[in-house]
Design a protein around this motif. Structure first.
Motif, short mmCIF file in Angstrom:
data_model
loop_
_atom_site.label_atom_id
_atom_site.label_comp_id
_atom_site.label_asym_id
_atom_site.label_seq_id
_atom_site.Cartn_x
_atom_site.Cartn_y
_atom_site.Cartn_z
N UNK A 1 0.56 -1.18 0.17
CA UNK A 1 0.30 0.13 -0.51
C UNK A 1 0.75 1.41 -0.02
N UNK A 2 2.34 0.55 0.99
CA UNK A 2 2.88 2.58 0.71
C UNK A 2 3.29 2.63 -0.10
N UNK A 3 4.01 1.41 -0.92
CA UNK A 3 4.53 1.56 -2.08
C UNK A 3 4.25 1.96 -3.28
N UNK A 4 2.87 1.46 -3.35
CA UNK A 4 1.28 1.96 -4.31
C UNK A 4 1.21 3.06 -3.96
N UNK A 5 1.17 3.88 -3.21
CA UNK A 5 1.09 5.55 -2.53
C UNK A 5 1.88 6.60 -3.21
N UNK A 6 3.50 5.66 -3.03
CA UNK A 6 4.32 6.78 -3.49
C UNK A 6 4.54 6.60 -4.59
N UNK A 7 3.80 5.32 -5.78
CA UNK A 7 4.44 5.74 -7.36
C UNK A 7 3.19 6.88 -7.53
N UNK A 8 2.24 6.38 -7.34
CA UNK A 8 0.31 7.17 -7.61
C UNK A 8 1.06 8.45 -7.42
N UNK A 9 1.62 8.86 -6.27
CA UNK A 9 2.19 10.64 -5.89
C UNK A 9 2.68 11.43 -6.80
N UNK A 34 -6.95 1.25 0.73
CA UNK A 34 -6.32 0.58 1.24
C UNK A 34 -6.25 1.13 2.41
N UNK A 35 -6.31 2.05 2.95
CA UNK A 35 -6.45 2.57 4.47
C UNK A 35 -7.47 1.62 5.32
N UNK A 36 -8.84 1.76 4.56
CA UNK A 36 -9.88 1.02 4.93
C UNK A 36 -9.55 -0.15 5.37
N UNK A 37 -8.95 -1.27 3.91
CA UNK A 37 -8.42 -2.74 4.48
C UNK A 37 -7.50 -2.73 5.65
N UNK A 43 -12.73 7.38 7.46
CA UNK A 43 -11.36 7.58 8.17
C UNK A 43 -10.75 7.32 6.90
N UNK A 44 -10.45 6.40 6.16
CA UNK A 44 -9.86 6.00 4.86
C UNK A 44 -10.52 7.34 3.98
N UNK A 45 -11.97 7.28 3.89
CA UNK A 45 -11.83 8.84 2.39
C UNK A 45 -11.22 10.20 3.00
N UNK A 46 -12.08 10.16 3.82
CA UNK A 46 -11.01 12.14 4.78
C UNK A 46 -9.66 11.81 5.24
N UNK A 47 -9.23 10.93 5.00
CA UNK A 47 -7.37 10.77 5.51
C UNK A 47 -6.95 11.24 4.24
N UNK A 48 -7.58 11.00 2.62
CA UNK A 48 -7.20 10.61 1.77
C UNK A 48 -7.92 12.05 0.64
N UNK A 49 -8.89 12.44 1.56
CA UNK A 49 -9.82 13.65 1.29
C UNK A 49 -8.98 14.80 0.04
N UNK A 102 1.13 11.70 -10.12
CA UNK A 102 0.79 12.87 -9.97
C UNK A 102 -0.90 12.39 -10.21
N UNK A 103 -1.07 11.09 -10.08
CA UNK A 103 -2.33 11.12 -10.28
C UNK A 103 -3.07 10.64 -9.33
N UNK A 104 -3.56 11.85 -8.75
CA UNK A 104 -4.22 12.56 -7.70
C UNK A 104 -6.12 11.47 -7.36
N UNK A 105 -6.55 11.41 -8.63
CA UNK A 105 -7.54 10.31 -8.49
C UNK A 105 -7.66 9.25 -8.37
N UNK A 106 -6.28 8.43 -8.85
CA UNK A 106 -5.70 7.68 -8.24
C UNK A 106 -4.93 7.08 -7.03
N UNK A 107 -4.65 8.29 -6.68
CA UNK A 107 -4.64 8.34 -4.84
C UNK A 107 -4.77 8.47 -4.41
N UNK A 108 -6.30 9.16 -4.51
CA UNK A 108 -7.28 9.63 -3.37
C UNK A 108 -7.84 8.23 -3.07
#
Length: 192
Positions: A14-22, A37-40, A108-114, A25-31
């Motif tokens: 999850x952390x690796x996927x987040x770093x790649x998406x960040x 991922x955080x929810x799971x 919490x998962x949604x608010x963390x990345x909104x 600069x694919x904001x929608x996919x990052x969100x």
């Protein structure tokens, strides 16, 4: 042992996927990836202690309503709501699905990345969301217990599966509507 390995491996991926998406600069996919991922991960980490804690706290809250009305009692350490009416005892169990943990961790998962909110505002909204969902759940479970008290076990399905869920999800939709569609207004309110 295997579940801890799965959780750790999931967090690493999850952390690796987040770093790649960040970086991409694919904001929608990052969100989406971040929220899901955080929810799971939170759901995986919540078993068994988080579920026990949420069930205990919700049962305790419902117990306050039971004491105020005198219509039912609760045993929060056992997650039981006991309704005694017309010489019949009904036992309602507050389990995983009734604890509110799924809805809270999804929020919490949604608010963390909104992207509208940052840092402290996310934390405040996460806490507010927890309290809102908790109260919605207490209202729902209290409604079910009161319905069983007045109308018996035959009304349980209608109270639990239909009306109780409508009450709970209507309150949840109000929370989501305000937090996720009125972001600028919420930002201004939290800034003062």
């Amino acid at each position: 042992m295997l579940s801890k390995t799965i959780i750790i491996l999931s967090i690493i991926i999850w952390v690796y996927g987040l770093s790649v998406l960040k970086r991409a600069k694919t904001d929608a996919f990052y969100f989406l990836f971040g929220s899901v991922g955080l929810f799971i991960i939170l759901i995986l980490l919540s078993k068994p202690y988080g579920v026990w804690l949420f069930s205990s706290v919700v049962t305790w809250g419902v117990g306050i309503i039971g004491k105020l009305t005198g219509l039912f009692t609760t045993f929060y350490s056992s997650h039981i709501i006991q309704v005694i009416a017309n010489h019949r005892t009904s036992i309602l169990l507050v389990d995983y699905e009734c604890s509110g943990i799924i809805e809270t961790t999804a929020f919490w998962g949604l608010i963390a990345f909104y992207p509208v909110y940052r840092g402290q505002k996310r934390l405040l909204l996460g806490l507010f969301g927890f309290v809102w969902i908790y109260m919605a759940n207490v209202i729902r479970l209290s409604f079910i217990a009161v319905t069983v008290y007045y109308f018996g076990n035959g009304a349980f399905y209608l109270a639990h599966s239909i009306i109780g869920r409508l009450i709970f999800y209507t309150l949840a939709i109000i929370l989501y509507y305000v937090v996720f569609t009125k972001g600028q207004l919420v930002n201004r309110m939290l800034s003062h």
